[in-house]
Write a protein that holds these residues in place. Sequence first.
Motif, PDB file in Angstrom:
ATOM      1  N   ASN A  24      -5.368  -1.490   6.248  1.00 16.53           N
ATOM      2  CA  ASN A  24      -5.159  -0.284   7.064  1.00 16.53           C
ATOM      3  C   ASN A  24      -4.309   0.800   6.376  1.00 16.53           C
ATOM      4  OD1 ASN A  24      -6.613  -1.477   9.143  1.00 16.53           O
ATOM      5  ND2 ASN A  24      -4.788  -2.434  10.005  1.00 16.53           N
ATOM      6  N   ALA A  25      -4.119   0.691   5.058  1.00 15.50           N
ATOM      7  CA  ALA A  25      -3.316   1.704   4.361  1.00 15.50           C
ATOM      8  C   ALA A  25      -4.065   3.033   4.339  1.00 15.50           C
ATOM      9  CB  ALA A  25      -3.028   1.251   2.935  1.00 15.50           C
ATOM     10  N   ALA A  49      -0.504   4.738  -5.310  1.00 17.92           N
ATOM     11  CA  ALA A  49      -0.713   3.357  -4.841  1.00 17.92           C
ATOM     12  C   ALA A  49       0.618   2.644  -4.663  1.00 17.92           C
ATOM     13  CB  ALA A  49      -1.612   2.602  -5.815  1.00 17.92           C
ATOM     14  N   LYS A  50       1.546   2.868  -5.608  1.00 18.79           N
ATOM     15  CA  LYS A  50       2.889   2.266  -5.484  1.00 18.79           C
ATOM     16  C   LYS A  50       3.584   2.762  -4.222  1.00 18.79           C
ATOM     17  CE  LYS A  50       4.442   0.887 -10.065  1.00 18.79           C
ATOM     18  NZ  LYS A  50       3.912   1.638 -11.217  1.00 18.79           N
ATOM     19  N   ALA A  51       3.269   4.002  -3.814  1.00 23.05           N
ATOM     20  CA  ALA A  51       3.873   4.584  -2.604  1.00 23.05           C
ATOM     21  C   ALA A  51       3.148   4.135  -1.329  1.00 23.05           C
ATOM     22  CB  ALA A  51       3.868   6.105  -2.708  1.00 23.05           C
ATOM     23  N   GLY A  52       2.097   3.294  -1.497  1.00 17.09           N
ATOM     24  CA  GLY A  52       1.449   2.720  -0.320  1.00 17.09           C
ATOM     25  C   GLY A  52       0.087   3.272   0.045  1.00 17.09           C
ATOM     26  N   SER A 101      -9.322   2.843   5.519  1.00 14.67           N
ATOM     27  CA  SER A 101      -8.285   3.869   5.709  1.00 14.67           C
ATOM     28  C   SER A 101      -8.641   4.742   6.908  1.00 14.67           C
ATOM     29  CB  SER A 101      -8.155   4.747   4.460  1.00 14.67           C
ATOM     30  OG  SER A 101      -7.682   3.998   3.369  1.00 14.67           O
ATOM     31  N   THR A 102      -7.748   4.785   7.901  1.00  6.39           N
ATOM     32  CA  THR A 102      -8.021   5.620   9.071  1.00  6.39           C
ATOM     33  C   THR A 102      -7.900   7.097   8.715  1.00  6.39           C
ATOM     34  OG1 THR A 102      -6.965   3.887  10.342  1.00  6.39           O
ATOM     35  CG2 THR A 102      -7.448   5.903  11.517  1.00  6.39           C
ATOM     36  N   LYS A 103      -6.894   7.416   7.873  1.00  7.44           N
ATOM     37  CA  LYS A 103      -6.682   8.808   7.474  1.00  7.44           C
ATOM     38  C   LYS A 103      -6.684   8.923   5.957  1.00  7.44           C
ATOM     39  CE  LYS A 103      -4.528  10.775  11.498  1.00  7.44           C
ATOM     40  NZ  LYS A 103      -3.473  11.662  12.003  1.00  7.44           N
ATOM     41  N   LEU A 226      -0.580  11.342   7.311  1.00  8.93           N
ATOM     42  CA  LEU A 226      -1.474  10.169   7.217  1.00  8.93           C
ATOM     43  C   LEU A 226      -0.968   8.926   7.924  1.00  8.93           C
ATOM     44  CD1 LEU A 226      -2.585  10.388   3.464  1.00  8.93           C
ATOM     45  CD2 LEU A 226      -3.623  11.462   5.464  1.00  8.93           C
ATOM     46  N   THR A 227       0.320   8.893   8.294  1.00 10.18           N
ATOM     47  CA  THR A 227       0.786   7.683   8.973  1.00 10.18           C
ATOM     48  C   THR A 227       0.949   7.948  10.470  1.00 10.18           C
ATOM     49  OG1 THR A 227       3.030   8.250   8.254  1.00 10.18           O
ATOM     50  CG2 THR A 227       1.898   6.588   7.005  1.00 10.18           C
ATOM     51  N   PRO A 228       0.588   6.961  11.276  1.00  5.02           N
ATOM     52  CA  PRO A 228       0.592   7.170  12.736  1.00  5.02           C
ATOM     53  C   PRO A 228       1.996   7.419  13.271  1.00  5.02           C
ATOM     54  CG  PRO A 228      -0.271   4.971  12.142  1.00  5.02           C
ATOM     55  CD  PRO A 228       0.140   5.647  10.880  1.00  5.02           C
TER      56      PRO A 228
END
Length: 228
Positions: A24-25, A49-52, A101-103, A226-228
């Motif tokens: 879900n990232a 990628a390192k930042a998630g 990925s949702t966003k 991008l994060t909920p």
Amino acid sequence: MISFKRPDGTSVEAYLIEPANPTNAPGVVVIQEWWGLDDEIKNVANRLAKAGYRTLVPDLYRGKLALAANEAEHLMNDLNFGDAASQDIRGAVQYLKATGSTKVAVTGFCMGGALTVLSAGLVPECDGTVVWYGYPPLEYVDAPAIKKPMLAHWALHDEFFSIAGVDQLEEKLKAAGATYDFQRYDAKHAFANPKSDARGLPPLQYNPAAADLAWERTMTFLKTQLTP
């Protein structure tokens, strides 16, 4: 390297790097500079990628790389920008969304910055854009179609993309009611690329302070969008 399908059904090769916890990232599509899919743009993807973020870099030049400016210019001039934005980049965003990925945001540098501005209007699935010192001819920018926020990093002393053009682009976005944040840096073109000084091109200059500040702002923007 993986391959994904464009909306028209043809396949594109791309560099994919997953974060430590990919489930879900959120995703980021990274668009190359005019040099092609080189180590430097892969390094950007690795940092994301390192930042998630699940990070995908489509190979717009189909395997070709430029080492000299004249080669890069030739490859860039052969690229159909509208096709790259509406097909390659849109397909990359769709791929990340279809695989968890949702966003998904789009970011790009130099030529990739110009393509990011275009994709802001041509890729409806995109949830935000981060532009690094590049814009297309302004008549191709469909400002009313830009529905998601844009962060953009511009160099005040850019000999390739004049700051006067940046001001015109800002007016265009403002008139269309777009959500944007334009940041201007006391720097030259390609200030975030550590290899800029080694290219032997006077208009390019790496500026670590500007690069760090722009990256920090990018991380804040991506987290917000991008994060909920």
